[in-house]
Design a protein around this motif. Structure first.
Motif, mmCIF file in Angstrom:
data_model
loop_
_atom_site.group_PDB
_atom_site.id
_atom_site.type_symbol
_atom_site.label_atom_id
_atom_site.label_comp_id
_atom_site.label_asym_id
_atom_site.label_seq_id
_atom_site.Cartn_x
_atom_site.Cartn_y
_atom_site.Cartn_z
ATOM 1 N N PRO A 12 0.805 -1.232 0.000
ATOM 2 C CA PRO A 12 0.000 0.000 0.000
ATOM 3 C C PRO A 12 0.833 1.274 0.000
ATOM 4 C CG PRO A 12 -0.943 -1.601 1.514
ATOM 5 C CD PRO A 12 0.371 -2.170 1.056
ATOM 6 N N GLY A 13 2.038 1.212 0.563
ATOM 7 C CA GLY A 13 2.901 2.390 0.568
ATOM 8 C C GLY A 13 3.529 2.690 -0.779
ATOM 9 N N THR A 14 3.632 1.682 -1.634
ATOM 10 C CA THR A 14 4.205 1.850 -2.978
ATOM 11 C C THR A 14 3.326 1.124 -3.990
ATOM 12 O OG1 THR A 14 5.649 -0.058 -2.572
ATOM 13 C CG2 THR A 14 6.582 2.134 -2.182
ATOM 14 N N PRO A 15 2.104 1.604 -4.191
ATOM 15 C CA PRO A 15 1.171 0.910 -5.078
ATOM 16 C C PRO A 15 1.574 1.025 -6.543
ATOM 17 C CG PRO A 15 0.276 3.034 -4.457
ATOM 18 C CD PRO A 15 1.536 2.857 -3.656
ATOM 19 N N ALA A 16 1.021 0.139 -7.356
ATOM 20 C CA ALA A 16 1.152 0.280 -8.801
ATOM 21 C C ALA A 16 0.231 1.418 -9.232
ATOM 22 C CB ALA A 16 0.754 -1.017 -9.500
ATOM 23 N N VAL A 17 0.698 2.279 -10.130
ATOM 24 C CA VAL A 17 -0.063 3.479 -10.477
ATOM 25 C C VAL A 17 -0.207 3.622 -11.993
ATOM 26 C CG1 VAL A 17 0.647 4.684 -8.385
ATOM 27 C CG2 VAL A 17 2.000 4.940 -10.468
ATOM 28 N N HIS A 18 -1.240 4.356 -12.366
ATOM 29 C CA HIS A 18 -1.467 4.658 -13.786
ATOM 30 C C HIS A 18 -2.354 5.895 -13.859
ATOM 31 C CE1 HIS A 18 -1.874 3.998 -18.082
ATOM 32 N NE2 HIS A 18 -3.184 4.154 -17.963
ATOM 33 N N GLU A 19 -2.061 6.765 -14.821
ATOM 34 C CA GLU A 19 -2.878 7.966 -15.030
ATOM 35 C C GLU A 19 -3.525 7.906 -16.404
ATOM 36 O OE1 GLU A 19 -2.444 12.827 -15.508
ATOM 37 O OE2 GLU A 19 -1.057 11.740 -14.188
ATOM 38 N N TYR A 20 -4.814 8.237 -16.430
ATOM 39 C CA TYR A 20 -5.564 8.245 -17.688
ATOM 40 C C TYR A 20 -6.280 9.585 -17.797
ATOM 41 C CZ TYR A 20 -8.947 6.904 -21.280
ATOM 42 O OH TYR A 20 -9.710 6.834 -22.421
ATOM 43 N N ASP A 21 -6.140 10.229 -18.951
ATOM 44 C CA ASP A 21 -6.791 11.529 -19.181
ATOM 45 C C ASP A 21 -7.879 11.383 -20.238
ATOM 46 O OD1 ASP A 21 -4.978 12.649 -17.422
ATOM 47 O OD2 ASP A 21 -3.596 13.278 -19.004
ATOM 48 N N GLN A 22 -9.025 12.016 -19.964
ATOM 49 C CA GLN A 22 -10.114 11.999 -20.941
ATOM 50 C C GLN A 22 -10.857 13.324 -20.869
ATOM 51 O OE1 GLN A 22 -12.262 8.367 -21.661
ATOM 52 N NE2 GLN A 22 -14.227 9.426 -21.704
ATOM 53 N N ARG A 23 -10.772 14.074 -21.933
ATOM 54 C CA ARG A 23 -11.463 15.355 -22.066
ATOM 55 C C ARG A 23 -11.214 16.241 -20.854
ATOM 56 N NH1 ARG A 23 -17.478 14.548 -24.296
ATOM 57 N NH2 ARG A 23 -17.124 16.748 -24.849
ATOM 58 N N ARG A 24 -9.952 16.373 -20.510
ATOM 59 C CA ARG A 24 -9.428 17.236 -19.448
ATOM 60 C C ARG A 24 -9.687 16.692 -18.039
ATOM 61 N NH1 ARG A 24 -11.548 21.436 -22.709
ATOM 62 N NH2 ARG A 24 -13.064 22.046 -21.125
ATOM 63 N N SER A 25 -10.409 15.613 -17.891
ATOM 64 C CA SER A 25 -10.521 14.973 -16.582
ATOM 65 C C SER A 25 -9.341 14.020 -16.403
ATOM 66 C CB SER A 25 -11.830 14.184 -16.459
ATOM 67 O OG SER A 25 -12.916 15.030 -16.145
ATOM 68 N N ARG A 26 -8.742 14.035 -15.197
ATOM 69 C CA ARG A 26 -7.609 13.155 -14.898
ATOM 70 C C ARG A 26 -8.071 12.050 -13.953
ATOM 71 N NH1 ARG A 26 -3.726 16.219 -11.776
ATOM 72 N NH2 ARG A 26 -2.350 14.427 -12.057
ATOM 73 N N PHE A 27 -7.713 10.833 -14.293
ATOM 74 C CA PHE A 27 -8.063 9.661 -13.489
ATOM 75 C C PHE A 27 -6.755 9.014 -13.015
ATOM 76 C CE2 PHE A 27 -11.518 10.541 -16.309
ATOM 77 C CZ PHE A 27 -12.674 10.245 -15.603
ATOM 78 N N LEU A 28 -6.488 9.082 -11.720
ATOM 79 C CA LEU A 28 -5.259 8.539 -11.147
ATOM 80 C C LEU A 28 -5.579 7.243 -10.415
ATOM 81 C CD1 LEU A 28 -3.861 11.864 -9.625
ATOM 82 C CD2 LEU A 28 -3.470 10.931 -11.914
#
Length: 218
Positions: A12-28
């Motif tokens: 939990p302290g070092t989770p796997a991460v990914h960012e996705y952007d769609q029409r100016r909304s950011r999903f982390l």
């Protein structure tokens, strides 16, 4: 769900991460291993503290090692029902994952995405984080209780090291008491090896079936 289960081993302290952007909304998206409902709550709270300006903090999790009675938890945090947590949960199920949580924080970009757009965005964010996670198979094992003197325990360690056995617990006193998990398919050979190499002095006692996480991807 198939009897074959997997988990992630990212802390939990070092989770796997990914960012996705769609029409100016950011999903982390963040994915990590959790052992219980408390761990799920902590992961959600951590994401919320780390992203105080996020509009939504959505999560989905599955807990448990029995395919017939898994504990499912999710929360949309204000997103329309069925557009956020549900598609994330469906991805966890499709990948036969358990004992893990995916948390997605959304920064609203000012453009409404619609139900279909939200489903695609949350699904893409969760999938990307899971693709980056370190996976492990949950292998069905016999758990053994073993009591031995110190010389015999050295033999037990040698036999265990030559198989896929995992020592779960060791207590050192006048004698050594330990618990060892051995994949069910290797259990007969493990028992025979212990008995033969200790001339029957050590008798492994089966205590029940457990599932142990065996990493399959670094």
């Amino acid at each position: 769900m198939t009897d074959k289960l997997f988990t992630v081993v990212d802390d939990p302290g070092t989770p796997a991460v990914h960012e996705y952007d769609q029409r100016r909304s950011r999903f982390l998206a963040r994915v990590s291993h959790v052992d219980d409902a408390v761990g799920v709550t902590r992961a959600v709270e951590s994401a919320r503290r780390g992203n105080p300006k996020a509009r939504h903090v959505v999560h989905a999790s599955i807990l448990g090692s029995d395919p017939g009675s898994l504990d499912v938890r999710m929360g949309d945090d204000g997103e329309p029902s069925g557009t956020a947590a549900r598609p994330m949960l469906d991805i966890l199920r499709a990948r036969h994952l358990t004992d893990c949580v995916v948390v997605v924080t959304r920064y609203f970009g000012g453009v409404l995405l619609g139900a279909g757009g939200l489903v695609r965005a949350y699904s893409a964010a969760a999938s990307g984080a899971l693709d980056a996670a370190r996976l492990a198979a949950l292998v069905e094992c016999w758990a053994y209780s073993i009591v031995a003197d110190y010389a015999s325990f050295a033999v037990v360690e040698t036999v265990a090291a030559r198989s896929s056995a995992r020592i779960l617990r060791v207590d050192y006193g006048e004698r050594v008491e330990c618990e060892i998990a051995v994949p069910c398919g290797e259990s007969s050979g493990f028992e025979l090896g212990i008995r033969e190499r200790t001339a029957g002095y050590v008798q492994p006692e089966r205590r029940g079936v457990v599932r142990i996480a065996v990493p399959i991807r670094a």
